[in-house]
Design a protein around this motif. Structure first.
Motif, PDB file in Angstrom:
ATOM      1  N   GLY A  35      17.415  -5.675 -12.437  1.00 53.54           N
ATOM      2  CA  GLY A  35      16.009  -5.296 -12.272  1.00 53.54           C
ATOM      3  C   GLY A  35      15.044  -6.439 -12.151  1.00 53.54           C
ATOM      4  O   GLY A  35      13.834  -6.220 -12.030  1.00 53.54           O
ATOM      5  N   VAL A  57      22.968  -0.506 -11.980  1.00 55.03           N
ATOM      6  CA  VAL A  57      22.473   0.558 -11.113  1.00 55.03           C
ATOM      7  C   VAL A  57      23.452   0.799  -9.969  1.00 55.03           C
ATOM      8  O   VAL A  57      23.571   1.915  -9.447  1.00 55.03           O
ATOM      9  N   GLU A  59      16.709   3.502 -19.505  1.00 53.67           N
ATOM     10  CA  GLU A  59      16.523   2.535 -18.417  1.00 53.67           C
ATOM     11  C   GLU A  59      17.180   1.203 -18.753  1.00 53.67           C
ATOM     12  O   GLU A  59      17.799   0.565 -17.889  1.00 53.67           O
ATOM     13  N   ARG A  86      20.178  -0.349 -16.393  1.00 47.82           N
ATOM     14  CA  ARG A  86      20.074  -1.563 -15.591  1.00 47.82           C
ATOM     15  C   ARG A  86      21.096  -2.606 -16.010  1.00 47.82           C
ATOM     16  O   ARG A  86      21.593  -3.363 -15.160  1.00 47.82           O
TER      17      ARG A  86
END
Length: 807
Positions: A29, A470, A462, A466
């Motif tokens: 990310g 992903v 999240e 990540r």
């Protein structure tokens, strides 16, 4: 956020190369935007000057013979005062691009002597601003070897695109922590700073604030007897690599801490601070000369640090010039503080100041690193500048109370579709600094102080997603339903798209203009109410929410005209604002035409004359555009009514209002009032329109989606012409409406084809000629049927308009 590879590896123990690190950053990310592998420095080599002779045609030039380590010496003409035989420096051969002067070298002829290259200065290689002489290396420097490798200029530079919710990665240490959590190496932990403390910090600090959140903590320390010269070469190289100019050791240390640890620091010259320091709101009209040599006018919304002389710093944004540190600084006050992110963002925006400190504080600095950051900065000051440190003065900080998030492991599968084991989720969160407590399918997670963006379980999902990857989410098609799916878009969305397509098909170009306009323009178009003024506009001329699309479109057309493109047709389908309530936002399709940009074609008068091309645009062009939008949105055009006149920004005699029934206003069109154009500083032939897409009534739902069978009459259409004499004030549309209503079953269309005024029809009168289209349905009409229908039409027109048949 920029950093070099070696700087990152100072925090991360890893054997991974540049490509692997960049790939992993994007996977977790932290998207890599750019990588500079420093290939531009590879051609520069270490070379030795074999001889230096005076130039025969110039007193200040020398002719050097340079040994580059690759064969016979080469001849170079040089004007540096320190050029001499035996000097070892950096050589650039012909064909080399020199970044500091933005020049690609070629074999030159200088005053009659050929020069086959260049001996470089530090400025020419962007090492520093020094250009008094060429680079002078130690005599044992390896001739023929890469200068970039020798001077560590080949350190790759990485730039990542940080999202606003990741303040933890505004530091190189935070980036290394994320990489280590992903399994790419091990995070290095620095030893705690250790140094002797002598005496108290004499300058005391007071927090004089009505809201403690504005400054939750402040730490201050005096260091006596410093020597504030240049910072060491390694620090200067790192700062230069990321685009910062080295100033002096004390300032460079604060900049280094900002990027290395994400902890903005500030230093005051203690000799320039009078009395004690107070953190307070600025008084209305107070000013400060900041470090960027600009004077700023402050107010109560700005938090400042002040002494008895006045303001010394804009808290969390920029220091003042008066108390800045220079080469004469002997005693220095080191500040490490916490500031309210919202106040920093508002203050920075209102003052127009963008700094690295503001960038971090408005996102949320780590509160638990306030004191350790002061300790680490003090250690660097003592190491690089010497001196003796006093005891720190710490005010206001109450400690960090971690947020506790209830986290069911099953949320990972529900929200992402990933099959991640409970153990792996636990490990990922722990590596990222979260504290997981409890067991089973539901645990409690304590959020670390450096992650203010984490509030709930979705945020934890999240984090797991990540770091797990992903890329591990497999693409899957949407489920197919047995029945035909219903519409996904709302009617308003569908009509917005249809309006755009209709206007684009009419040769207009879509524009996207600002939703904020100047106050005078807002008032000119029916807005300007206090409720629609922005509390914190991004610019002085963008103070009000727009009440209309037309000011932005007219300004855009004028900008095009100023650049030589006078014939433009622009449209926009977007929001306008009547008040500050949800129902005050309208969905509007608006457009303007300028010059000769009509549907028939722009250009000179002879371009496409048969279709009217080359003529200045007028009210009828705007009317056609507006009606095209309404028709594209599916409204029955037979129910549309046009009334003369429009809002005051239109020309009163060349504008119209579009209605559906007596109450529903669908929009306005027309040429613009000369005073409106003058107020906007706009000129030229201009017409425009606005159609309220959200005002269009929903179509009635039908029992079936199946279209009915097409029924065509087997009988031929008959057309009859009528001419009525009416008062000049009677609109032609009223006659059309009256004739249509005479017999809605047989009359299928009415068109105006002539209007005549003259003495033969009488004073104050005009003749309006219409064509009535009659469609028999059940049988062929007889003369008697046509006579009866004629009487109905004449009677209806007389009843509603007072018109009589012209004899």
């Amino acid at each position: 956020m920029k950093f070099t590879l070696s700087w990152l590896k100072e925090h991360l123990e890893t054997d991974a190369g540049l490509d692997e690190i960049c790939t992993r950053l994007t996977e977790i990310g932290l998207e890599v935007e750019d990588v500079d592998d420093k290939a531009a420095f590879k051609p520069f080599v270490i070379a030795r000057v074999v001889s230096a002779e005076k130039h025969p045609q110039a007193d200040r030039l020398k002719v050097l013979m340079v040994d580059t380590g690759s064969g016979a010496p080469v001849q170079v003409v040089c004007g540096a005062p320190n050029a001499r035989a035996g000097l070892v420096g950096a050589f650039a051969a012909p064909g080399t691009y020199v970044p500091g002067i933005d020049v690609t070298l070629a074999v030159g002829n200088i005053r009659g002597v050929e020069s086959h290259g260049m001996m470089c200065s530090e400025k020419e290689l962007q090492i520093s601003d020094s250009h008094d002489g060429i680079i002078d290396l130690p005599g044992d420097a390896p001739v023929g070897q890469s200068y970039a490798a020798y001077a560590h200029l080949d350190d790759p530079l990485i730039e990542i695109n940080l999202t606003p919710n990741r303040p933890d990665c505004t530091s190189i240490h935070g980036i290394a922590r994320d990489l280590a959590a992903s399994g790419l190496g091990t995070l290095k932990t620095q030893a705690a700073p250790s140094f002797a403390v002598e005496g108290e910090t004499p300058v005391k600090l007071t927090l004089d604030l009505d809201d403690p959140k504005l400054c939750p903590g402040f730490a201050l320390r005096l260091v006596r007897g410093v020597r504030n010269g240049p910072s060491p070469r390694w620090m200067q190289q790192r700062l230069l690599a990321i685009g910062l100019r080295p100033i002096n050791a004390l300032v460079d240390i604060t900049n280094y801490m900002t990027f290395d640890q994400g902890r903005p620091m500030h230093v005051f010259d203690a000799a320039k601070v009078k009395g004690n320091l107070t953190v307070r709101r600025a008084k209305e009209g107070e000013t400060v000369m900041a470090l960027d040599q600009r004077e700023y006018k402050l107010g109560p919304n700005n938090v400042v640090i002040a002494d008895e002389n006045g303001i010394e710093s804009i808290g969390g944004i920029m220091g003042g010039e008066h108390s800045g540190c220079d080469e004469n600084t002997v005693d220095v006050l080191i500040e490490s503080a916490l500031w309210d992110p919202m106040n920093i963002a508002k203050s920075g925006r209102s003052l127009g100041i963008i700094t690295d400190a503001r960038y971090r504080f408005e996102r949320g600095a780590d509160p638990e690193y306030m004191v350790p950051g002061l300790e680490r900065t003090t250690e660097l000051v003592l190491e690089l500048c010497g001196g003796k440190a006093a005891k720190a003065e710490i005010v206001g900080y109450q400690g960090y109370e971690p947020k506790i998030v209830d986290f069911p492991y099953s949320e990972v599968k529900r929200l992402t579709g990933l099959d991640v084991s409970n153990e792996e989720s636990n490990t990922i969160l722990t590596r990222l600094g979260f504290t997981v407590s409890g067991s089973g399918e539901r645990v409690s997670v304590a959020v670390p102080s450096w992650r203010p963006d984490v509030d709930g379980k979705a945020d934890l999902v999240e984090e797991v997603m990540r770091i797990h990857g992903v890329d591990n989410i497999k693409p899957a098609p949407l489920e197919s339903h047995a029945a035909v799916n219903g519409k996904i878009l709302t009617t308003l969305q569908i009509r917005s798209r249809l309006a755009k397509r209709a206007l684009a098909a009419r040769g207009m170009l879509e524009a996207v203009t600002w939703s904020f306009i100047p106050e005078d323009q807002a008032k000119l178009f029916g807005g300007g109410s206090p409720a629609l003024k922005l509390a914190n506009p991004i610019a002085a001329e963008m103070s009000d929410m727009r009440p209309s699309l037309l000011p932005g479109l007219l300004s855009a057309a004028q900008r095009n005209a100023d650049k030589g493109y006078g014939d433009v047709a622009l449209f926009e389908v977007s929001g306008t604002y009547e008040n500050d309530r949800p129902d005050g936002q309208r969905r509007v399709a608006g457009g303007i035409r300028r010059g000769t940009a009509s549907l028939a074609g722009a250009g000179r008068a002879w371009s496409n004359p048969a279709k009217g091309g080359g003529k200045p645009v007028d009210v009828f062009d705007a009317k056609a555009d507006a009606l095209a939008v309404i028709e594209a949105c599916g409204l029955p055009m037979g129910n549309i009514q046009i009334e003369q006149g429009g809002p005051e920004w239109y020309h009163p005699g060349r504008s119209g209002t579009i209605k559906m029934g007596p109450k529903v206003v669908l929009g306005y069109f027309g040429e613009f009032h000369p005073l409106t154009l003058e107020s906007l500083d706009v000129s030229g032939a201009l017409c425009g329109f606005e159609v309220y897409v959200d005002a269009m009534p929903e179509a009635k739902r039908k029992a079936t989606r199946t279209k009915p069978a097409l029924e065509l009459s087997p009988f031929q259409v008959v057309r009859r012409d009528f001419a009525f004499v009416v008062d000049k004030t009677v609109e032609a549309g009223a006659i059309v409406k009256a004739a249509t209503g005479a017999d809605r079953k047989l009359v299928t269309g009415v068109n105006v084809f002539d209007i005549f005024e003259g003495a033969s029809v009488g004073d104050g009168k005009k003749s309006v000629a219409i064509e009535v289209q009659i469609q028999p349905v059940e049988r062929t009409l007889t003369d008697e049927d046509f006579e009866a229908l004629t009487q109905k039409i004449v009677a209806s027109v007389m009843k509603f308009t007072g018109g009589v048949l012209r004899s």
